[in-house]
Structure formats: C-alpha cells, structure tokens
Design a protein around this motif. Sequence first.
Motif, PDB file in Angstrom:
ATOM      1  N   ASP A  38     116.748  47.275  69.734  1.00 39.12           N
ATOM      2  CA  ASP A  38     116.423  48.623  69.258  1.00 39.12           C
ATOM      3  C   ASP A  38     115.514  48.582  68.029  1.00 39.12           C
ATOM      4  O   ASP A  38     115.130  49.622  67.508  1.00 39.12           O
ATOM      5  CB  ASP A  38     117.690  49.430  68.984  1.00 39.12           C
ATOM      6  N   LYS A  98     113.851  55.395  70.802  1.00 36.86           N
ATOM      7  CA  LYS A  98     113.645  54.497  71.947  1.00 36.86           C
ATOM      8  C   LYS A  98     112.177  54.072  72.098  1.00 36.86           C
ATOM      9  O   LYS A  98     111.881  53.155  72.853  1.00 36.86           O
ATOM     10  CB  LYS A  98     114.101  55.173  73.248  1.00 36.86           C
ATOM     11  N   ASP A 150     111.640  50.348  71.126  1.00 38.06           N
ATOM     12  CA  ASP A 150     112.539  49.338  71.695  1.00 38.06           C
ATOM     13  C   ASP A 150     111.739  48.270  72.433  1.00 38.06           C
ATOM     14  O   ASP A 150     110.684  48.540  73.006  1.00 38.06           O
ATOM     15  CB  ASP A 150     113.532  49.971  72.665  1.00 38.06           C
ATOM     16  N   GLU A 156     112.109  45.330  75.420  1.00 40.39           N
ATOM     17  CA  GLU A 156     112.939  44.927  76.550  1.00 40.39           C
ATOM     18  C   GLU A 156     112.194  43.885  77.374  1.00 40.39           C
ATOM     19  O   GLU A 156     111.060  44.098  77.755  1.00 40.39           O
ATOM     20  CB  GLU A 156     113.288  46.137  77.421  1.00 40.39           C
TER      21      GLU A 156
END
Length: 186
Positions: A71, A78, A81, A83
């Motif tokens: 995060d 978001k 973020d 990933e």
Amino acid sequence: MFKTFAKISGVFILLVGFMGCGDADKVGQIAAEDMLQISGILNQWRESYETEDVEEYINTFWEDGFLYVSDMGTDGDKTDDVEFDDIRQERAAAIRVFERFQDIEIELSSPPEVSMNDDDTEAEVRNHYRIQFFVSDGYALEGGYSGAYAEGDNLFIFEKRDDQWRIAEWHDEAFSEEEIRIANNL
C-alpha cells in the motif's frame, strides 16, 4: 458417606485420566516442525535480502501463484499501490534495490504471529519490520540523503507444498511518515 467419597474419587480419577491421554496438539497450536520451517524461511528471506543474494531471496517464494501487494504507506489511497503477480517482477525489483543500495539492514519482530488453516497447508504469518537502506559513499539520494528508512507490517501467506513451506503471497502494510513518527515516539 463412603459412597459419596467413592463417586467423587471416581470422577476425579476419570478427569485426571482424560487430561493425561493422547498426544494430540492443542487446537490452533502449530507443530514445532512447521514453525521451524516457517521461521527458517523468514530468516532466509531477511538474510538473503540483506546480503543481496537474489537467488536465495527468490527461493523463499513459490513462483506459481506468487503475489506481492504494497500500500506504499497510504492505507486509503489505492492509486499508488504496487502489485506483482509474477515472480519475475519481484526479482527485477530486488535487483534494482540491490544495485542502488550498498547496505541493507532489516529488523523483524520475533516470534512472528502464525495462524494455520485447518489442514495445515497454509499459514498466515504476521510480523513487524524496520528496514534501512544506505547508498555507497560519494552517492546521494534525492534531497542529498545517504539512506532511506521504512517500517510497517508484513502479512505473509505461506503454503506447504510437497512438505516444504514457502511464501505464496506477501502483503506489505507500510507505515506512512506520520505512523513511523508515532510508532517511534518522535
């Protein structure tokens, strides 16, 4: 009176007998062997990152089903973020960090909090981390700094495959600058 004493004694003997029976683990207790393997992987994860050994580091993860989520210290936002769902992305990110920093120091809370699923094939492992990065002499980060600091909580999802534990998912719950100040009474 003797009958009452005999009944109480009989119940007591039964209770003592039941309490001492069997070698069953307590509910929710993690087998020592599993805990040792999980702790070993955490140590390998930390040590290989500190020594910048990308192969040992990547070997702490399962390639199939790998997931990394951070995060970036902004719980409610978001948009920033990060990933990765491909181990090659984690390898490339680690190599970039290793090339940029000369010295990396990681501190993990110990023992980690571990909770196991019902069939002992998946474990949620939580710990707190502090990490410091230092650049080589003569180099500086943006703003003239010689290093960087991060802190937060890790949630690792370990999976046991073929009697071996490795990290399948890593959720980095990084602290913001304000959370770091509060956590360290600054």
